[in-house]
Design an enzyme around this catalytic site. Structure first.
Site, PDB file in Angstrom:
ATOM      1  N   ARG A 155       0.874  -1.174   0.000  1.00  0.00           N
ATOM      2  CA  ARG A 155       0.000   0.000   0.000  1.00  0.00           C
ATOM      3  C   ARG A 155       0.910   1.223   0.000  1.00  0.00           C
ATOM      4  NH1 ARG A 155      -2.230   0.972   5.447  1.00  0.00           N
ATOM      5  NH2 ARG A 155      -0.903   2.800   5.306  1.00  0.00           N
ATOM      6  N   HIS A 165      -3.652   4.554   4.429  1.00  0.00           N
ATOM      7  CA  HIS A 165      -4.783   3.623   4.424  1.00  0.00           C
ATOM      8  C   HIS A 165      -5.992   4.270   3.766  1.00  0.00           C
ATOM      9  CE1 HIS A 165      -7.731   0.717   5.722  1.00  0.00           C
ATOM     10  NE2 HIS A 165      -8.403   1.673   6.319  1.00  0.00           N
ATOM     11  N   TYR A 180       3.478   5.383  11.834  1.00  0.00           N
ATOM     12  CA  TYR A 180       3.760   3.967  12.083  1.00  0.00           C
ATOM     13  C   TYR A 180       4.700   3.282  11.090  1.00  0.00           C
ATOM     14  CZ  TYR A 180      -0.228   3.568   8.857  1.00  0.00           C
ATOM     15  OH  TYR A 180      -1.079   3.702   7.785  1.00  0.00           O
TER      16      TYR A 180
END
Ligand SMILES: Cc1ncc(C[n+]2csc(CCOP(=O)(O)OP(=O)(O)O)c2C)c(N)n1
Ligand SMILES: Cc1ncc(C[n+]2csc(CCOP(=O)(O)OP(=O)(O)O)c2C)c(N)n1
Ligand SMILES: [Mg+2]
Ligand SMILES: [Mg+2]
Lengths: 343, 404, 404, 343
Positions: free
Chosen positions: C298, C302, C311
């Protein structure tokens, strides 16, 4: 063949009238639906050879084969979730949940897919599925086998729910639910499945009454009792007992739980001024709350006493040795009738 | 590994090694190989004591039962006989209307005693609803366990003192609860050496299909939780045979999660003891989880309300009788001089006594008082519920001296 | 098979072959081998086109892309470019307040176009919420897919005509729905030969933990449902890396169920096309189900509300940039004379046009009328709801000419 | 430090008074509970490094480590089910459900274990766990991100539920819930999490009010408004608007959803004779049904108009471009107030 020659006796198979228990009526209703439409499939745990733990699907796998009557793996989300897919594909799945206490692993699929696909797609996807849920107590069972979770599904927009209290309704409701293009939960009062005293002649050639309509079972003027499923019988018994004391009670069988058909209840309350709603479910945020809320609004000037509710308590279902105290019974309903009359 | 060749190819395709997608579909028989088609449990079965009472040596597992001398084996035998006798007594009492329902364990004595006796006091066991034998091994009184089936309670034994959690009826729920408990053992620093604690959780073949069991596997693998997943594959989930739940033998489910899965003869008490100790040891040391499939058979109905004649042949039951978990120990003890006739008689007598005591107890069990409905719904007061309770008591009081 | 030896030993213990329970715990690195530790996807990865644009021959999978000549490959290239361009445009429009949210597919173009183009008209695809590329490949207009993100609708395209089910947001739900649909294909007699129908269902690495995904695997295995489980392992479930979900590479999850699991380079459009065709073929012929893990990344957040800097390191993103799914096709085509500069320019121009058209459309999208709230809640009338609708309309009417 | 010198301004860290949003107040409440008791563990999807999608657990993993703040695998039944086991083991797990619409995969564990273990074991097992549920709409989100499922949990006996409407309650409720030995769902009005205008001084040294008590926020005589969570702010705005028209409304913040503390509502209705209950949830078989049902019973002779409800409609949550019409707003509540006053 006239009713007088064979009262309450099994009628010949050739006739369109059969004397049935509720359980047998559902069985025959399922069979009729399966015969009518090959897209109707029955699925659930043990519904095949065993015919379900209550034998409601007895004989169906034998006659319709394993592709129409599916003994599924043991998982309720799986049952509901694959039924959704079958419905999308054009089938009319009829899922059996073994006992109401085991519907919860499937709650997410019911909430998020079954109830919402039609609205989500603005009608492009129909979910014509039925979820059969044996419910209610009074059978001396262990935990999770005696509950009444119908209020959850009344609160859930997008699904409908009905419940039969007698063999005629049992026979027709299941078929009407199956052929409805909406997802419908059929709550089946398991205590009554095989009760011989409830046997009644079912005319399979008759015209059924509408699915989402409540029904006045007994007329009276002193007060109104409204019940559904397993409490209808109780309400009738209460009315019988009250009549002996000179109080004629009106008794209404709700039949449809969501949407409810409350017009007959409003009408009745406008006449009697008093209403007692009877249910085996805990009361907090329940169907009987909804009944009270709507009746107080619609019949504000007619009510001579507040709407009273006789229900289970707001506790988990107790060990069944105590269920007679937990569930509404004749005395508790009569007590409520008295309180209403004396208000 | 020839018996699993096709599945292996599938799950690890390598050049030249992969079946063309158009290959003929495996036959149903192939697919369920190792399931009921092999009632022997297949080549994968770990077994230390054959149905004929022969001791099969095992390099790996013998050390785990090195302490099981004749005396210890007699103890296991006695456990199984008593548990079976209690089971039959409870079954009979249900027929006599003294219990609301009974969930028989007949045939599963070795799986339950073998695994139950593998536990240490600080370990915790999470049963489903059929593990009366495990409860017995954990020191829970059968009397306490009968409350659930008499419908007077739901199991109120001291779960902590016994290391035996209450029964769980909703299939699969306890697998997650046990995994969480095991995570707690680890978080409490009780895992990592020989003195470590561990958890065991029981569930059936049917339960393996539930999402909760899967999620328990995922959690345990991710958190290295010290939990033994003990699946009693008794071949039936009510009326559904195991092939309604899986193509492959159930112990192989562990493969997809990266922890050990092993199939043991569930009718072999020694095998169950050894394999469970082995698995628990892995957990104590921080190498958990482990899946054990105890290959056994439900000799009686699912519960006393079930009618197995509707879905299975008595032939099958007869075949399994030859694999009786108790009989093989008797034969072994007898043949090897581990016990004489008087021992067996004495055990019978003790079992009779146990059963008689149980019977007497059940026949005098009292119903709980009605107000118990409201007891302990919450740990802390709820004003709303207190009010319902008061109203209920006032209502009940109104009947005093009355007809109620 | 050396890379999986320990797991294999565990799951099929044989005498002498079993690690003692007290063996040192496998290191975290060992445990997650094949997960993110090997960003290359490991030795298990099926790949037909390397990041450098080299064509890797494959005895098994080459036949499945034998028809992919330069023209076809240019088509796949164009698909990916357009889909990426549309994705970036939507992302930008969200930033400008024209969309409520956007779920970027950046980096996953090959997985989606490769698998989407493997489908036939009669096949059915069940997306999660990120499969705009698959939708495009199924002929669904991007405009129709934007309603969900504009919050004016929830996706009302003709799912049957396109063979593309509405998006499913609740993680895992669609896996069961797809499995049921595939069972229906089989019950309808549409499975068994080369003309058979099949279903594909998309879900993420995080989704593999959900009970519904497990139950989908169980059902599909038991009913031989013609369903391809297409897991786009994009390495992240929002902020959680794949090792929060599994010890083993995700494709190996299939092992426990007895159907094929395979890992393909999810950034290789040719590989994805071939492997998906191979899996679909198995399904059409009645040999389903199959699990495909498309190993991808990805590249963006998100969703537009996410902040990945909290993160993950940009290093990781940079590494993955080198594996870009579009770039490798461009290199391959260029180097082998499959396309010249004018082709690439033309594709860019078309993509720009596509994006402009989309933008114009979005800027003029109208809000639905308020009464739509009540539309199509049910297929058949509900008297209670009709009343609410009437009251609502009367209430709204009261504002007419008013301030509302 | 006096309120006059620093009105609505961030106060120094040394002080026990901090000016907080609801979101930050919950974050600090969690931190305080974790500091107090090492058995408190926070678990859920993305609660670690990310601090949750709403940042409510921001910084906790950094300070308390990965064993106290668990980024769990993605499955809600797993989160709830393992939390139950941790609770049995003696922990006090605080589960975050990412959005209310995703609580349903965990519904079975909540229904069958969380709510029932204490009663089942007659208190031998305590389940001191908290389930935090961001809920409610008005944030322009996609499906499943704006619902109000609290009524399901009010109907479920064995769990309790509360909801804060302001930073002070937010700070204390989470702690009180964590240290209660009962399982408690904390419904957090997500729309208000970071609303600067709701910032309020929270005195971390003060004595909190009881957890299960509703609170009169504004007194009045014309009619009573009862709301909770996200609708409290709305009710106060309505009261403001009504006051301009000369109608003084009493406003009550329910705070506790199950059990509800309705005594202040009864008392108020005995004074005002009129009640409007306001909720973002669909009305059928809901908390507002329960309020109406109980008020009509307790205040039968005081009511001058029926209890009215202003709620979402009995439909799935619509595409959020329509949510302003779906959710109660100033006009709809005012309309209900007018209807009540004119009854
Ligand atoms: C969630 C759920 N669904 C259905 C049931 C009803 N039920 C009770 S036992 C059983 C079969 C369980 O089979 P298995 O897991 O093999 O365990 P066994 O009874 O054979 O020990 C079923 C379907 C249940 N208890 N819970
Ligand atoms: C049941 C459920 N729980 C939580 C969420 C919130 N959520 C949305 S996407 C997501 C992560 C999904 O990760 P993955 O499955 O890897 O798919 P990806 O988004 O990476 O494509 C989460 C937790 C959800 N949609 N549904
Ligand atoms: Mg079994
Ligand atoms: Mg992902």
């Amino acid at each position: 063949m006239s009713a007088t020659t064979q009262p309450n006796v099994d009628v010949p198979a050739s006739s369109t009238v059969q004397n049935l228990t509720i359980g047998k009526a559902i069985n025959l209703g399922l069979r009729a639906a399966m015969e009518k439409d090959s897209k109707v499939v029955v699925m659930g745990e043990d519904v095949g050879k065993l015919g379900g733990v209550f034998r409601i699907t007895d004989g169906l796998q034998k006659d319709f084969g394993e592709q129409r009557v599916l003994d599924t793996p043991l998982a309720e989300s799986g049952i509901i979730g694959t039924a959704v897919g079958l419905a999308v594909r054009g089938f009319r799945p009829v899922c059996e949940i073994q006992f109401e206490g085991f519907i919860f692993p499937g709650f997410d699929q019911i909430n998020s897919q079954v109830a919402k696909l039609h609205a989500r797609t603005q009608g492009r996807i129909k979910v014509p599925m039925v979820i059969r849920v044996p419910y209610g107590g009074g059978i001396g069972a262990v935990e999770h086998h005696s509950e009444s979770p119908e209020s959850y599904f009344a609160h859930l927009a997008g699904v409908k729910a009905v419940t039969p209290s007698n063999p005629v309704d049992a026979y027709w409701m299941i078929q009407q639910a199956i052929f409805s293009d909406d997802p419908i939960l059929v709550f089946e009062p398991k205590k009554l499945y095989h009760m011989g005293t409830l046997k009644a002649p079912v005319d399979t050639a008759a015209e059924p009454m509408p699915l989402f309509a409540s029904k006045v079972l007994r007329t009276g003027t002193a007060a109104t009792l409204v019940g559904y499923g397993p409490t209808v019988k109780l309400c009738l018994e209460v009315a019988e007992a009250a009549a002996e004391e000179g109080n004629e009670l009106e008794v209404i069988d709700l039949r449809a739980l969501s949407p409810m058909d409350l017009d007959p209840v409003f009408e009745s309350v406008r006449k009697t001024g008093r209403l007692i709603a009877v249910s085996e479910a805990p009361s907090e945020a329940s169907l009987t709350s909804e009944i009270a809320a709507r009746v107080q609004q619609e019949c504000f000037y007619s009510l001579e006493a507040p709407v009273l509710r006789v229900t289970a308590f707001d506790t988990p279902y107790p060990p069944s040795k105590l269920e007679e105290h937990y569930l509404p019974d004749l005395d508790r309903v009569l007590d409520a009738v008295d309180r209403s009359l004396e208000w | 590994m020839s018996d699993m060749s096709s599945a292996e190819q599938w799950t690890h395709p390598e050049e030249g090694d992969l079946p063309p997608a158009t290959a003929a579909k495996p036959t149903k028989d192939q697919v369920i190989a190792g399931l009921r088609a092999t009632s022997e449990g297949g080549a994968d079965l770990t077994q230390l004591l054959t149905p004929e009472g022969e001791r099969v040596p095992s390099q790996i597992f013998d050390p785990y039962v090195a302490d099981i001398d004749f005396e210890a084996l007699r103890g296991l035998y006695k456990d199984m006989v008593i548990v079976r006798r209690a089971d039959r007594e409870a079954n009979a009492m249900q027929r006599q209307g003294q219990l609301g329902i009974w969930v028989p364990l007949l045939g599963q004595e070795a799986a339950q005693i073998g695994s139950g006796r593998a536990l240490r006091p600080n370990d915790m066991a999470f049963p489903s609803y059929r593990e009366h034998g495990v409860g017995y091994a954990r020191g829970v009184s059968f009397k306490e366990m009968l409350g659930l089936f008499r419908c007077t309670s739901m199991g109120e034994w001291d779960y902590q003192a016994h290391g035996f959690h209450p029964y769980t009826i909703v299939i699969g729920n306890q697998v997650l609860n046990a995994t969480g408990y095991a995570m707690g053992q680890k978080f409490d620093g009780k895992v990592g050496d020989d003195d470590g604690e561990a958890t065991i959780v029981y569930f059936g073949d049917g339960a393996t299909s539930q999402g909760d069991v899967h999620e328990g596997f995922v959690w345990a693998a991710v958190y290295d939780a010290p939990v033994v997943f003990f699946c009693q594959n008794n071949q039936w989930a009510i009326s559904e045979p195991t092939e309604r739940q899986s193509r492959l033998p159930l112990y192989q489910r562990a493969r997809g999660y990266g922890f050990p899965g092993i199939r043991v003869d569930g009718n072999d008490v020694l095998g169950c003891l050894a394999v469970t100790r082995w698995a628990l040891e892995a957990c104590r040391h921080g190498n958990g989880p482990v899946l054990i499939e105890a290959f056994t058979y439900r000799m009686d109905a699912h519960t006393t309300t079930d009618d197995p004649t509707r879905y299975r042949l008595s032939d099958e039951v007869e075949t399994w009788k030859l694999k009786d978990p108790i009989e093989r120990v008797r034969v072994y003890l007898t043949r090897n001089g581990g016990a004489d006739a008087s021992f067996f008689e004495q055990v019978e007598a003790e079992a009779d006594e146990f059963a008689a005591d149980l019977r007497e107890f059940v026949f005098t069990m009292e119903d709980p008082p009605p107000e118990r409905i409201f007891d302990n719904v919450y740990a802390e007061p709820s004003a709303a519920l207190d009010k319902q309770r008061e109203e209920f008591l006032a209502y009940l009081g109104g009947f005093e001296g009355g007809v109620h």
